[in-house]
Design an enzyme around this catalytic site. Structure first.
Site, PDB file in Angstrom:
ATOM      1  N   ASP A 192       5.045  -4.781  10.213  1.00 43.67           N
ATOM      2  CA  ASP A 192       6.024  -4.154  11.112  1.00 43.67           C
ATOM      3  C   ASP A 192       6.093  -4.893  12.439  1.00 43.67           C
ATOM      4  O   ASP A 192       7.171  -5.086  13.002  1.00 43.67           O
ATOM      5  CB  ASP A 192       5.645  -2.686  11.363  1.00 43.67           C
ATOM      6  CG  ASP A 192       5.960  -1.794  10.167  1.00 43.67           C
ATOM      7  OD1 ASP A 192       6.682  -2.248   9.260  1.00 43.67           O
ATOM      8  OD2 ASP A 192       5.467  -0.649  10.153  1.00 43.67           O
ATOM      9  N   ASP A 215       0.426  -2.051  12.345  1.00 44.85           N
ATOM     10  CA  ASP A 215       0.893  -2.580  11.058  1.00 44.85           C
ATOM     11  C   ASP A 215       1.408  -3.999  11.274  1.00 44.85           C
ATOM     12  O   ASP A 215       2.418  -4.214  11.945  1.00 44.85           O
ATOM     13  CB  ASP A 215       2.002  -1.670  10.510  1.00 44.85           C
ATOM     14  CG  ASP A 215       2.416  -2.101   9.112  1.00 44.85           C
ATOM     15  OD1 ASP A 215       2.807  -3.278   8.934  1.00 44.85           O
ATOM     16  OD2 ASP A 215       2.332  -1.283   8.185  1.00 44.85           O
ATOM     17  N   ARG A 226       0.844  -1.197   0.000  1.00 41.53           N
ATOM     18  CA  ARG A 226       0.000   0.000   0.000  1.00 41.53           C
ATOM     19  C   ARG A 226       0.879   1.246   0.000  1.00 41.53           C
ATOM     20  O   ARG A 226       1.865   1.321   0.724  1.00 41.53           O
ATOM     21  CB  ARG A 226      -0.869   0.054   1.264  1.00 41.53           C
ATOM     22  CG  ARG A 226      -1.914  -0.981   1.352  1.00 41.53           C
ATOM     23  CD  ARG A 226      -3.005  -0.668   2.354  1.00 41.53           C
ATOM     24  NE  ARG A 226      -2.656   0.087   3.545  1.00 41.53           N
ATOM     25  CZ  ARG A 226      -3.550   0.513   4.418  1.00 41.53           C
ATOM     26  NH1 ARG A 226      -4.843   0.276   4.225  1.00 41.53           N
ATOM     27  NH2 ARG A 226      -3.194   1.174   5.494  1.00 41.53           N
ATOM     28  N   THR A 271      -1.763   7.185  -0.326  1.00 41.55           N
ATOM     29  CA  THR A 271      -3.115   6.931  -0.857  1.00 41.55           C
ATOM     30  C   THR A 271      -3.766   5.670  -0.302  1.00 41.55           C
ATOM     31  O   THR A 271      -4.968   5.462  -0.487  1.00 41.55           O
ATOM     32  CB  THR A 271      -3.059   6.777  -2.387  1.00 41.55           C
ATOM     33  OG1 THR A 271      -2.267   5.606  -2.680  1.00 41.55           O
ATOM     34  CG2 THR A 271      -2.429   7.993  -3.039  1.00 41.55           C
TER      35      THR A 271
HETATM   36  C1  PRP Z   1      -0.855  -4.436   4.702  1.00 41.36           C
HETATM   37  C2  PRP Z   1      -1.507  -5.782   4.964  1.00 41.36           C
HETATM   38  C3  PRP Z   1      -2.343  -5.969   3.732  1.00 41.36           C
HETATM   39  C4  PRP Z   1      -2.769  -4.561   3.393  1.00 41.36           C
HETATM   40  C5  PRP Z   1      -4.204  -4.374   3.807  1.00 41.36           C
HETATM   41  O1  PRP Z   1       0.205  -4.595   3.839  1.00 41.36           O
HETATM   42  O2  PRP Z   1      -0.610  -6.816   5.170  1.00 41.36           O
HETATM   43  O3  PRP Z   1      -1.639  -6.545   2.653  1.00 41.36           O
HETATM   44  O4  PRP Z   1      -1.918  -3.688   4.130  1.00 41.36           O
HETATM   45  O5  PRP Z   1      -4.654  -3.118   3.451  1.00 41.36           O
HETATM   46  P1  PRP Z   1      -5.803  -2.888   2.383  1.00 41.36           P
HETATM   47  O6  PRP Z   1      -6.915  -3.815   2.727  1.00 41.36           O
HETATM   48  O7  PRP Z   1      -6.152  -1.437   2.607  1.00 41.36           O
HETATM   49  O8  PRP Z   1      -5.245  -3.124   1.012  1.00 41.36           O
HETATM   50  P2  PRP Z   1       1.234  -3.431   3.442  1.00 41.36           P
HETATM   51  O9  PRP Z   1       0.823  -2.801   2.161  1.00 41.36           O
HETATM   52  O10 PRP Z   1       1.431  -2.518   4.603  1.00 41.36           O
HETATM   53  O11 PRP Z   1       2.545  -4.238   3.101  1.00 41.36           O
HETATM   54  P3  PRP Z   1       3.458  -5.165   4.032  1.00 41.36           P
HETATM   55  O12 PRP Z   1       2.684  -6.422   4.329  1.00 41.36           O
HETATM   56  O13 PRP Z   1       4.638  -5.401   3.156  1.00 41.36           O
HETATM   57  O14 PRP Z   1       3.793  -4.400   5.287  1.00 41.36           O
HETATM   58  N1  URA Z   2      -2.327  -2.927   7.185  1.00 38.67           N
HETATM   59  C1  URA Z   2      -1.969  -3.220   8.463  1.00 38.67           C
HETATM   60  O1  URA Z   2      -0.974  -3.927   8.681  1.00 38.67           O
HETATM   61  N2  URA Z   2      -2.718  -2.714   9.461  1.00 38.67           N
HETATM   62  C2  URA Z   2      -3.818  -1.961   9.251  1.00 38.67           C
HETATM   63  O2  URA Z   2      -4.469  -1.539  10.219  1.00 38.67           O
HETATM   64  C3  URA Z   2      -4.168  -1.657   7.931  1.00 38.67           C
HETATM   65  C4  URA Z   2      -3.420  -2.167   6.911  1.00 38.67           C
END
Ligand code: PRP
Ligand code: URA
Length: 206
Positions: free
Chosen positions: A200, A197, A102, A106
């Site tokens: 993280d 997150d 993400r 945005t």
């Molecule tokens: C997080 C999570 C999902 C996404 C959900 O990933 O693991 O993939 O956000 O959000 P959405 O429903 O609004 O699309 P992120 O993009 O932070 O990547 P990461 O897993 O690499 O931290």
């Molecule tokens: N991705 C995450 O890891 N946490 C949230 O709350 C939303 C998106």
């Protein structure tokens, strides 16, 4: 709408551990691993079996065996936490990977990796612990469908109402299995109360 909120007492206990801001990454990974096992078990209740026979030490008896292949596709990065639990339960699954991230500005996810096996006929688990806006999960399931996937189930740990609405609009045929349906998204599109997150917290990054 096919939303299954898994309400096993152990699932609730583990989710509390994940929500707790003081849980360190090693403990977070352990909670996540066990909770994912519970969620995947629930999500695979419809996998086909075939009845045959088995010889017990005493006699022959009718017996069921799995008769449908499975695939598991984690969405990178956080979805990787659900791969080991899936592999322990179903050692012969086919594994695919979808990389989505993400934008911090945005909250729209862009795709940076996709490696999928042929999914035709395989009971396919799409794994991502967070369903926030639903954009990542919806994009991922569209990719799975374009690779012949079906039946598909979406496995998440926490879902937001906004994300569930988007997902079921885009993919009414795909059930969601989750440990919690939370209240709402904040201005940054993070889930409230949520757990922060997930990636993280799993990997100790920020
Ligand atoms: C997080 C999570 C999902 C996404 C959900 O990933 O693991 O993939 O956000 O959000 P959405 O429903 O609004 O699309 P992120 O993009 O932070 O990547 P990461 O897993 O690499 O931290
Ligand atoms: N991705 C995450 O890891 N946490 C949230 O709350 C939303 C998106």
């Amino acid at each position: 709408m096919s939303l299954h909120v898994v309400d096993h007492p152990l699932a609730k206990h583990l989710l509390t551990g994940l929500r707790d801001a003081t849980t360190p990454p090693d403990q977070f990974r352990r909670y996540s691993d066990t909770l994912s096992t519970i969620l995947i078990l629930e999500a695979t209740k419809e996998v086909r079996t075939q009845q045959g026979e088995v010889e017990t030490p005493l006699e022959t008896t009718p017996a069921d065996r799995l008769s449908q292949g499975l695939a598991v596709v984690p969405i990178l990065r956080a979805g990787m936490s659900m791969l080991d639990p899936a592999l322990r339960l179903f050692p012969n699954v086919a594994v695919g990977y979808i990389g989505l991230e993400r934008s911090h500005e945005t909250a729209v996810a862009h795709s940076y990796y996709c490696k999928l096996p042929m999914l035709k006929g395989l009971f396919t688990l799409c794994c991502d612990p967070m369903l926030a806006t639903g954009g990542s999960a919806s994009q991922a399931v569209s990719l799975l469908k374009s690779h012949g996937g079906g039946p598909i189930v979406m496995v998440t740990v926490v879902a937001a109402p906004e994300g569930v609405t988007k997902f079921v609009t885009d993919h009414p045929d795909v059930p969601i299995f989750t440990a919690a349906l939370d209240r709402e998204l904040n201005d940054m599109k993070y889930i409230l109360p949520g757990l922060g997150d997930y990636g993280d917290r799993l990997y100790g990054t920020e």
